[in-house]
Design an enzyme around this catalytic site. Structure first.
Site, PDB file in Angstrom:
ATOM      1  N   GLU A 166      32.902  26.366  49.985  1.00  0.00           N
ATOM      2  CA  GLU A 166      31.991  26.914  50.997  1.00  0.00           C
ATOM      3  C   GLU A 166      32.874  27.449  52.096  1.00  0.00           C
ATOM      4  O   GLU A 166      33.717  26.724  52.634  1.00  0.00           O
ATOM      5  CB  GLU A 166      31.033  25.826  51.501  1.00  0.00           C
ATOM      6  CG  GLU A 166      30.115  25.260  50.419  1.00  0.00           C
ATOM      7  CD  GLU A 166      29.298  26.312  49.671  1.00  0.00           C
ATOM      8  OE1 GLU A 166      28.978  27.371  50.264  1.00  0.00           O
ATOM      9  OE2 GLU A 166      29.018  26.113  48.471  1.00  0.00           O
TER      10      GLU A 166
ATOM     11  N   CYS B 235      30.132  27.133  60.817  1.00  0.00           N
ATOM     12  CA  CYS B 235      30.153  28.255  59.881  1.00  0.00           C
ATOM     13  C   CYS B 235      28.848  29.031  59.965  1.00  0.00           C
ATOM     14  O   CYS B 235      28.778  30.196  59.628  1.00  0.00           O
ATOM     15  CB  CYS B 235      30.381  27.738  58.473  1.00  0.00           C
ATOM     16  SG  CYS B 235      29.291  26.374  58.090  1.00  0.00           S
TER      17      CYS B 235
HETATM   18  P1  NAD Z   1      40.946  26.626  57.199  1.00  0.00           P
HETATM   19  O1  NAD Z   1      40.745  27.533  56.031  1.00  0.00           O
HETATM   20  O2  NAD Z   1      41.980  26.985  58.187  1.00  0.00           O
HETATM   21  O3  NAD Z   1      41.339  25.168  56.684  1.00  0.00           O
HETATM   22  C1  NAD Z   1      40.525  24.475  55.768  1.00  0.00           C
HETATM   23  C2  NAD Z   1      41.406  23.491  55.020  1.00  0.00           C
HETATM   24  O4  NAD Z   1      42.308  24.236  54.191  1.00  0.00           O
HETATM   25  C3  NAD Z   1      42.285  22.628  55.936  1.00  0.00           C
HETATM   26  O5  NAD Z   1      42.360  21.331  55.425  1.00  0.00           O
HETATM   27  C4  NAD Z   1      43.621  23.333  55.863  1.00  0.00           C
HETATM   28  O6  NAD Z   1      44.701  22.487  56.130  1.00  0.00           O
HETATM   29  C5  NAD Z   1      43.633  23.788  54.425  1.00  0.00           C
HETATM   30  N1  NAD Z   1      44.547  24.891  54.145  1.00  0.00           N
HETATM   31  C6  NAD Z   1      44.895  25.922  54.946  1.00  0.00           C
HETATM   32  N2  NAD Z   1      45.755  26.742  54.303  1.00  0.00           N
HETATM   33  C7  NAD Z   1      45.961  26.208  53.079  1.00  0.00           C
HETATM   34  C8  NAD Z   1      46.737  26.597  51.946  1.00  0.00           C
HETATM   35  N3  NAD Z   1      47.479  27.703  51.943  1.00  0.00           N
HETATM   36  N4  NAD Z   1      46.679  25.836  50.847  1.00  0.00           N
HETATM   37  C9  NAD Z   1      45.921  24.723  50.814  1.00  0.00           C
HETATM   38  N5  NAD Z   1      45.171  24.303  51.860  1.00  0.00           N
HETATM   39  C10 NAD Z   1      45.186  25.036  52.977  1.00  0.00           C
HETATM   40  O7  NAD Z   1      39.514  26.397  57.888  1.00  0.00           O
HETATM   41  P2  NAD Z   1      39.171  25.506  59.180  1.00  0.00           P
HETATM   42  O8  NAD Z   1      39.688  26.206  60.384  1.00  0.00           O
HETATM   43  O9  NAD Z   1      39.502  24.081  58.985  1.00  0.00           O
HETATM   44  O10 NAD Z   1      37.580  25.587  59.165  1.00  0.00           O
HETATM   45  C11 NAD Z   1      36.910  26.707  59.639  1.00  0.00           C
HETATM   46  C12 NAD Z   1      36.436  27.589  58.514  1.00  0.00           C
HETATM   47  O11 NAD Z   1      35.628  26.813  57.631  1.00  0.00           O
HETATM   48  C13 NAD Z   1      35.555  28.718  58.990  1.00  0.00           C
HETATM   49  O12 NAD Z   1      35.880  29.889  58.273  1.00  0.00           O
HETATM   50  C14 NAD Z   1      34.144  28.232  58.647  1.00  0.00           C
HETATM   51  O13 NAD Z   1      33.199  29.262  58.478  1.00  0.00           O
HETATM   52  C15 NAD Z   1      34.397  27.479  57.385  1.00  0.00           C
HETATM   53  N6  NAD Z   1      33.350  26.482  57.124  1.00  0.00           N
HETATM   54  C16 NAD Z   1      32.426  26.784  56.168  1.00  0.00           C
HETATM   55  C17 NAD Z   1      31.400  25.893  55.905  1.00  0.00           C
HETATM   56  C18 NAD Z   1      30.366  26.217  54.860  1.00  0.00           C
HETATM   57  O14 NAD Z   1      29.623  25.315  54.471  1.00  0.00           O
HETATM   58  N7  NAD Z   1      30.300  27.451  54.388  1.00  0.00           N
HETATM   59  C19 NAD Z   1      31.315  24.691  56.612  1.00  0.00           C
HETATM   60  C20 NAD Z   1      32.294  24.411  57.571  1.00  0.00           C
HETATM   61  C21 NAD Z   1      33.313  25.323  57.819  1.00  0.00           C
END
Ligand code: NAD
Length: 539
Positions: free
Chosen positions: A288, A322
Site C-alpha cells: 500500500e 496517505c
Molecule cells: P518510505 O517509502 O520512505 O519508507 C517505508 C519503509 O520502507 C521504511 O521502513 C523504510 O525504511 C523502508 N525503505 C526505504 N527505502 C528502502 C529500500 N530501498 N529498500 C527497502 N526498504 C526501504 O515511506 P514512509 O516515509 O515511511 O511513509 C510514507 C509513505 O507511506 C507515503 O508515501 C504514504 O502515502 C505511504 N503510506 C501509504 C499507506 C497506504 O495504506 N496506502 C499507509 C501509510 C503510508
C-alpha cells in the site's frame, strides 16, 4: 458467527482519567532514554551500532538509542523465522488467534497509554491522533483479522463431495517467511504488517521505519508479553535495502508486506523479480503506497461541511496520512463563499508540542521531510500560476514545524496538484461552476495515484455522476465526508494505480494473500479394478 465490535475511542477531555494517565506516562517516557535492541528468536540483541531516536517536535530530545542490525543479525533473523514456522503452524489457528486476541486485550487495557504516549512522542501525534491509530486501529486489526481468518475454514471448503469421496481444503500458510517493511506514519500499520500474515501461520521479519523505532519496539514487547513464541516475528531496526538483500538471498523468502512510498515499493518489486530464480516459491507481493487524495465539490453542496472536511482532511497529523486531502476542485461560487472563512479557521489552528492538548497540529516527522515539503511550498510561491493564500511559513529550530498551507492554482496539473507532498499543504483549483463533468475528468487524469477521494454534492444525480466518473480514481471513496479516517471492518482500506495492490489491510482480502491452500481428496470407495466400462467389446 458474531463479529467483534470496533474499539471505542477515548475522548481525553480535560479532567478525564485517561488524560491524566496519558500525561503521566508521557512524563515517564520523557524522563528516560531507553536502549532498543534487535529481537531475534525472542532474544534481545544489542549490537552496539546505534542511532538516536528523537522527538520530531523537539528534536534536541533523545528518546532512545537504537541498536541497528548488521548482516549477521539479518541472516540470523531469517533463519529464526524459518525455524519457527513448523511449531507456529502446529499451534493451529485457534492457538494463534488466542495470542493476538490477548495482544488486543493488553493494548485495550494496561498497555494503551504506553503505546499512545510513545506514538505521540516518537511520531509527533496529538493525543487524539495517537488514540485512533496506535490504540483503536491496531486493536481492531488484531480482533477482526482473527475473526476473518476463522471464516476461511468454512468459506473455502469444496462445495461437492460425491459418494465415496471426501473433499476438503487445508488453509495452509505460505511456506517460508514474510518480510514486513513498515512506514512511520501509522503505528497500527507497522504492527499489522508482520502480524496479519502471522495469524494465518506465516513467520516474519519486521523492518520498522527509522522514524518509529520507539513505538514499534513497545508493540514488539507487548506481543511478547502476550505469548508470541520466539522467532515468529523478528524485529530488525536497520537498513531496508540491506535487509531486503539478505531476505531475497534466502530461498525461503515467501512474501513482502509493505506500506510506504510508491518509489520504494516499485524498487522492491523489481528486486524481487530479479531474485525469482533463487526462491523456492513465487512470493506474494502486497504493498500500500502513496496518494494524491482529492476533494471535488459540486456547486450545490454543504459548504460548511466542505470547509470542515478540507481543514481536517488536509491538516490533521500535519497532512502525513496517505489519505490526506491534498488537492481540491472547488466551483468558483462555492470558493468565493468559503475561502475567507476557511483561511480564518486555519488561522485558529494551534501548532506545537504534542504534550499540549490544545494543539491541533504538531511537527512533521524529520529534517528530510521538512526540506521536501518546504521545497514544494517555495517552488509554488515562485510560480505565476500559484498563490499561497494562507500559511507558507516554517521553522525547524526546535521541531520540524510547517504552517498549514493553502495554495490556489490556475493550473490543474501544477506540481502540487499532481505529486504526493506528505505534509500540511492543500492545493485548490477553482473551476467554472458549469464545468463539473470536465473537472471530474481532470481529477481522474491529473495524478498517477488512486488512493482516496471525496465528493461533496447535495443532489443524488450529481453524486452518481461523480461516483461513475471517479470509479478508478480512488480505492476508498467518500461522499460528503473527508477522505481520511477509514475504520477497520467499516471501510477496508487501500488504493490501486500507483497507490498499491489494493489488498485492503484489515480485511479478509489481505489475509488471503498469506495463505496457499492445499486441496485434499480422500477416497473411501477405493477402485479395485483398473479397467473402464467403455473398454467393453461391442456385442
Ligand atoms: P518510505 O517509502 O520512505 O519508507 C517505508 C519503509 O520502507 C521504511 O521502513 C523504510 O525504511 C523502508 N525503505 C526505504 N527505502 C528502502 C529500500 N530501498 N529498500 C527497502 N526498504 C526501504 O515511506 P514512509 O516515509 O515511511 O511513509 C510514507 C509513505 O507511506 C507515503 O508515501 C504514504 O502515502 C505511504 N503510506 C501509504 C499507506 C497506504 O495504506 N496506502 C499507509 C501509510 C503510508
Amino acid at each position: 458467527m458474531s463479529h467483534p465490535a470496533n474499539e471505542p475511542i477515548l475522548g481525553y477531555e480535560p479532567g478525564s482519567q485517561e488524560r491524566e494517565s496519558l500525561q503521566s506516562e508521557i512524563d515517564r517516557q520523557m524522563a528516560e532514554i531507553i536502549e532498543i535492541p534487535c529481537i531475534i528468536n525472542g532474544e534481545e540483541i544489542y549490537t552496539g551500532v546505534t542511532v538516536p531516536q528523537v522527538i520530531p517536535h523537539n528534536h534536541g530530545h533523545v528518546l532512545a538509542n537504537v541498536h541497528l542490525a548488521g548482516r549477521d543479525e539479518m541472516e540470523a533473523a531469517c533463519a529464526a523465522a524459518v525455524a519457527a514456522q513448523q511449531e507456529w503452524i502446529d499451534l493451529g489457528l485457534e492457538g494463534r488467534c488466542a495470542i493476538f486476541e490477548r495482544c488486543a486485550d493488553l493494548l485495550a487495557g494496561d498497555w494503551r497509554m504506553k503505546v499512545n504516549a510513545s506514538t505521540m512522542l516518537n511520531q509527533s501525534k496529538t493525543a487524539f491522533q495517537a488514540e485512533i491509530d496506535a490504540a483503536c486501529e491496531l486493536i481492531d486489526f488484531w480482533r477482526f483479522n482473527c475473526h476473518y481468518a476463522r471464516g476461511f475454514h468454512d468459506d473455502f471448503q469444496p462445495l461437492v463431495s460425491p459418494e465415496g469421496v471426501k473433499n476438503s481444503t487445508e488453509i495452509r500458510p505460505l511456506e517460508g517467511f514474510v518480510l514486513a517493511i513498515t512506514p512511520f506514519n501509522f503505528t497500527s500499520i507497522a504492527a499489522n504488517l508482520p502480524s496479519a500474515p502471522a495469524i494465518v501461520g506465516c513467520t516474519s521479519i519486521w523492518k520498522p521505519s527509522r522514524n518509529s523505532y520507539h513505538s514499534n519496539y513497545v508493540l514488539m514487547q507487548l506481543m511478547m508479553e502476550a505469548g508470541l513464541p520466539p522467532g515468529v516475528i523478528n524485529f530488525l531496526p536497520g537498513s531496508g535495502a540491506e535487509i531486503t538483500e539478505v531476505s531475497l538471498a534466502n530461498p525461503d523468502f515467501a512474501g513482502l508486506h509493505f506500506t510506504g512510498s510508491t518509489a520504494t515499493f516499485q524498487g522492491l518489486w523489481q528486486e524481487i523479480g530479479l531474485a525469482l530464480p533463487n526462491l523456492r516459491s513465487y512470493p506474494r507481493i502486497v504493498g500500500e503506497t502513496g496518494g494524491k487524495d482529492f476533494v471535488v465539490a459540486h456547486p450545490e453542496c454543504d459548504r460548511q461541511g466542505l470547509l470542515v472536511a478540507l481543514l481536517r482532511g488536509a491538516f490533521e497529523y500535519q497532512g502525513q496520512k496517505c489519505s490526506a486531502a491534498s488537492r481540491a476542485y472547488i466551483p468558483s461560487s462555492v470558493w468565493n463563499a468559503i475561502s475567507e472563512d476557511l483561511c480564518s479557521e486555519i488561522g485558529k489552528i494551534k501548532m506545537g508540542d504534542a504534550r499540549d492538548f490544545t494543539n491541533f497540529m504538531t511537527a512533521v516527522i524529520d529534517q528530510r521531510s521538512f526540506d521536501k515539503i518546504t521545497g514544494y511550498i517555495e517552488r509554488a510561491a515562485s510560480r505565476d500560476t500559484c498563490t499561497i493564500i494562507c500559511g507558507g511559513d516554517s521553522d525547524d529550530s526546535t521541531g520540524f514545524f510547517i504552517e498549514p498551507t493553502i495554495i490556489v492554482t490556475t493550473n490543474p496539473t501544477s506540481e502540487t496538484m499532481v505529486e504526493e507532498i506528505f505534509g500540511p499543504v492543500l492545493t485548490v483549483y477553482v473551476y467554472d461552476d458549469d464545468e463539473f463533468e470536465e473537472t471530474l475528468r481532470s481529477c481522474d487524469e491529473a495524478s498517477p495515484y488512486a488512493l482516496t477521494g471525496s465528493i461533496f454534492a447535495s443532489n443524488e444525480e450529481d453524486i452518481q455522476t461523480a461516483y461513475e466518473a471517479l470509479r478508478f480514481t480512488a480505492g476508498n471513496f467518500y461522499i460528503n465526508d473527508k477522505p481520511t479516517g477509514a475504520v477497520v471492518a467499516q471501510q477496508p482500506f487501500g488504493g490501486a494505480r500507483a497507490s498499491g495492490t489494493n489488498d485492503k489491510a484489515g480485511g479478509p482480502l489481505n489475509l488471503l494473500r498469506w495463505i496457499s491452500p492445499r486441496s485434499v481428496k480422500r477416497t473411501i470407495d477405493v477402485p479395485q479394478d483398473w479397467t473402464y466400462p467403455f473398454m467393453g467389446a461391442d456385442e
